[in-house]
Design an enzyme around this catalytic site. Structure first.
Site, PDB file in Angstrom:
ATOM      1  N   SER A  46       0.705  -1.076  -0.011  1.00 17.16           N
ATOM      2  CA  SER A  46       0.009  -0.001   0.097  1.00 17.16           C
ATOM      3  C   SER A  46       0.828   1.238   0.142  1.00 17.16           C
ATOM      4  O   SER A  46       0.743   2.215  -0.881  1.00 17.16           O
ATOM      5  CB  SER A  46      -0.820   0.079   1.189  1.00 17.16           C
ATOM      6  OG  SER A  46      -1.186  -1.225   1.787  1.00 17.16           O
ATOM      7  N   TYR A 135      -0.692 -11.334   2.871  1.00 16.65           N
ATOM      8  CA  TYR A 135      -1.000  -9.868   3.147  1.00 16.65           C
ATOM      9  C   TYR A 135      -2.407  -9.831   3.579  1.00 16.65           C
ATOM     10  O   TYR A 135      -3.192 -10.109   2.683  1.00 16.65           O
ATOM     11  CB  TYR A 135      -0.447  -8.956   2.049  1.00 16.65           C
ATOM     12  CG  TYR A 135      -0.626  -7.504   2.455  1.00 16.65           C
ATOM     13  CD1 TYR A 135      -0.936  -7.126   3.695  1.00 16.65           C
ATOM     14  CD2 TYR A 135      -0.153  -6.862   1.553  1.00 16.65           C
ATOM     15  CE1 TYR A 135      -1.207  -5.751   4.002  1.00 16.65           C
ATOM     16  CE2 TYR A 135      -0.200  -5.270   1.980  1.00 16.65           C
ATOM     17  CZ  TYR A 135      -0.785  -4.751   3.104  1.00 16.65           C
ATOM     18  OH  TYR A 135      -0.687  -3.558   3.476  1.00 16.65           O
ATOM     19  N   LYS A 163       1.385 -10.911   6.750  1.00 14.30           N
ATOM     20  CA  LYS A 163       1.382  -9.661   7.508  1.00 14.30           C
ATOM     21  C   LYS A 163      -0.132  -9.191   7.661  1.00 14.30           C
ATOM     22  O   LYS A 163      -0.906  -9.475   6.929  1.00 14.30           O
ATOM     23  CB  LYS A 163       1.957  -8.676   5.981  1.00 14.30           C
ATOM     24  CG  LYS A 163       1.526  -7.198   6.305  1.00 14.30           C
ATOM     25  CD  LYS A 163       2.438  -6.409   5.392  1.00 14.30           C
ATOM     26  CE  LYS A 163       2.082  -5.177   5.003  1.00 14.30           C
ATOM     27  NZ  LYS A 163       1.710  -4.176   6.233  1.00 14.30           N
ATOM     28  N   GLU A 191       0.561   2.054  14.809  1.00 13.34           N
ATOM     29  CA  GLU A 191       0.000   2.551  15.988  1.00 13.34           C
ATOM     30  C   GLU A 191      -0.352   1.626  16.962  1.00 13.34           C
ATOM     31  O   GLU A 191      -0.523   1.754  18.334  1.00 13.34           O
ATOM     32  CB  GLU A 191      -1.277   3.604  15.836  1.00 13.34           C
ATOM     33  CG  GLU A 191      -2.370   2.999  15.116  1.00 13.34           C
ATOM     34  CD  GLU A 191      -2.137   3.025  13.398  1.00 13.34           C
ATOM     35  OE1 GLU A 191      -1.094   2.614  13.156  1.00 13.34           O
ATOM     36  OE2 GLU A 191      -3.038   3.526  12.748  1.00 13.34           O
ATOM     37  N   SER A 207       4.337   1.940   7.364  1.00 12.07           N
ATOM     38  CA  SER A 207       4.668   2.813   6.665  1.00 12.07           C
ATOM     39  C   SER A 207       5.335   3.809   7.399  1.00 12.07           C
ATOM     40  O   SER A 207       6.338   4.573   6.862  1.00 12.07           O
ATOM     41  CB  SER A 207       3.351   3.476   5.887  1.00 12.07           C
ATOM     42  OG  SER A 207       2.537   3.993   7.273  1.00 12.07           O
TER      43      SER A 207
HETATM   44  C1  HMN Z   1       1.627  -1.361   3.499  1.00 14.41           C
HETATM   45  O1  HMN Z   1       2.661  -0.816   2.601  1.00 14.41           O
HETATM   46  O2  HMN Z   1       1.290  -2.598   2.609  1.00 14.41           O
HETATM   47  C2  HMN Z   1       1.373  -0.848   4.511  1.00 14.41           C
HETATM   48  O3  HMN Z   1       2.461  -0.346   5.143  1.00 14.41           O
HETATM   49  C3  HMN Z   1       0.459  -1.440   5.414  1.00 14.41           C
HETATM   50  C4  HMN Z   1       0.605  -0.797   6.710  1.00 14.41           C
HETATM   51  O4  HMN Z   1       0.339  -2.043   7.560  1.00 14.41           O
HETATM   52  C5  HMN Z   1       0.006   0.470   7.016  1.00 14.41           C
HETATM   53  N1  HMN Z   1      -1.471   0.168   6.955  1.00 14.41           N
HETATM   54  C6  HMN Z   1      -2.175   0.870   6.180  1.00 14.41           C
HETATM   55  O5  HMN Z   1      -1.949   1.752   5.555  1.00 14.41           O
HETATM   56  C7  HMN Z   1      -3.826   0.663   6.214  1.00 14.41           C
HETATM   57  C8  HMN Z   1       0.329   1.040   8.388  1.00 14.41           C
HETATM   58  O6  HMN Z   1       1.471   1.154   8.313  1.00 14.41           O
HETATM   59  C9  HMN Z   1      -0.241   2.507   8.370  1.00 14.41           C
HETATM   60  O7  HMN Z   1      -0.028   3.123   7.358  1.00 14.41           O
HETATM   61  C10 HMN Z   1       0.111   3.231   9.933  1.00 14.41           C
HETATM   62  O8  HMN Z   1      -0.014   2.240  10.783  1.00 14.41           O
HETATM   63  C11 HMN Z   1      -0.576   4.531  10.092  1.00 14.41           C
HETATM   64  O9  HMN Z   1      -2.002   4.079  10.196  1.00 14.41           O
END
Ligand code: HMN
Length: 293
Positions: A46, A135, A163, A191, A207
């Site tokens: 994502s 995932y 994941k 978080e 992310s």
């Molecule tokens: C990915 O690149 O696939 C993501 O990093 C998934 C990751 O779990 C993120 N989830 C979503 O964006 C829904 C989290 O890192 C998220 O961006 C972070 O916890 C802030 O809410």
């Protein structure tokens, strides 16, 4: 399995001003993250905008990353797509160029039964000799496997982990319980990193580890050493920032922060949020408030 235990950024894909993959900035960002103690890199998910890129771009990006990392940490390439053929093609490529593992979201857009989704994952894992990390991101794909579904897949040779991007820690704990300790589960929501670790996650992929790798490496290490109070403190500090970040699209926000940190990663691809000058100056102020950025 030991190699994957830790904090793994879901890497932002740096773009040039023309919106092409930016090789030089990619290399620089990777060296920076490695120097902060991250335990792997997760591409084209994502955060990496894999779903907004061509197959050629996804391949090109992986090749650059593998070349820069030189085996120092595992490189996991997210190969998920709407159709199985694209996933198979990307998986074969990932194996050829020396990625350590592939990962895939469930096929999305069409509504598939669990048998088709299982077959989709089997087609991926049979495509090449490279491990697969499933995932699970039900909010984005619109589908969620059951505990039994994941338990069955966890027994398949070369499906090595999952994941887990959901805040349901009971479901996560049940998964870990039935899949066994050799099957790796990575926490998705940054978080809730400490909560995921508390129920047994082996590591975390996310992310915000692009913009604050040190905070979460420290959280992870404190947790691993049994220093829960210190780990909790890191989570609280990180979450004060994440709460602000969530007022924006997370990719737009993180790209802006990285730019302020000296990594010119470019803008997200449309239709992702394009920040206004006003929003950019608000983000600059937020960055000033958080000295750990
Ligand atoms: C990915 O690149 O696939 C993501 O990093 C998934 C990751 O779990 C993120 N989830 C979503 O964006 C829904 C989290 O890192 C998220 O961006 C972070 O916890 C802030 O809410």
């Amino acid at each position: 399995i030991e190699r994957y235990k830790g904090i793994i950024p879901a890497l932002i894909t740096p773009y040039t001003n023309e919106g092409k993959i930016n090789e030089a900035v990619t290399r620089k960002l990777i060296q920076h993250l490695l120097s902060k103690g991250v335990k792997g890199l997760y591409l084209s998910g994502s955060t990496g905008e894999g779903f907004l890129q061509t197959v050629e771009e996804r391949k090109q990006f992986l090749e650059i990353v593998v070349d820069e990392v030189q085996g120092e940490v595992p490189v996991i390439s997210q190969v998920g797509a709407v159709d199985t053929n694209t996933c198979v093609e990307l998986t074969k490529h990932a194996a050829e160029v020396g990625a350590d593992a592939v990962s895939a979201v469930a096929p999305f857009y069409y509504k598939h039964g669990s048998e088709q989704i299982k077959q989709h994952y089997l087609d991926i894992v049979n495509a090449a000799d490279i491990p697969l990390i499933i995932y699970h991101i039900p909010d984005f794909t619109g589908t969620s496997g059951s505990i039994d579904f994941y338990e069955e897949l966890s027994k398949v040779e070369n499906i090595i982990g999952l994941k887990y991007t959901s805040k349901d820690t009971f479901f996560m704990q049940q998964l870990i319980d039935v899949c066994g300790d050799e099957f790796m589960v990575f926490n998705g929501p940054d978080e809730c990193c400490i909560a995921g670790l508390a129920v047994g996650a082996h590591g975390a992929i996310g992310s915000t580890y692009n913009i604050m790798p040190e905070k979460f490496v420290s959280l992870f290490n404190h947790f691993a050493n049994g220093n829960i109070a210190a780990a909790k403190q890191e989570q609280y500090e990180a979450n004060r920032l994440i709460r602000k970040l969530l007022d924006y699209d997370f990719i737009a926000f993180e790209r802006e922060v990285l730019t302020l940190q000296g990594f010119d990663v470019g803008k997200p691809r449309k239709p992702l949020q394009q920040l206004t000058d006003m929003e950019r100056s608000q983000i600059r102020k937020i960055v000033e408030e958080f000295p750990f950025l």
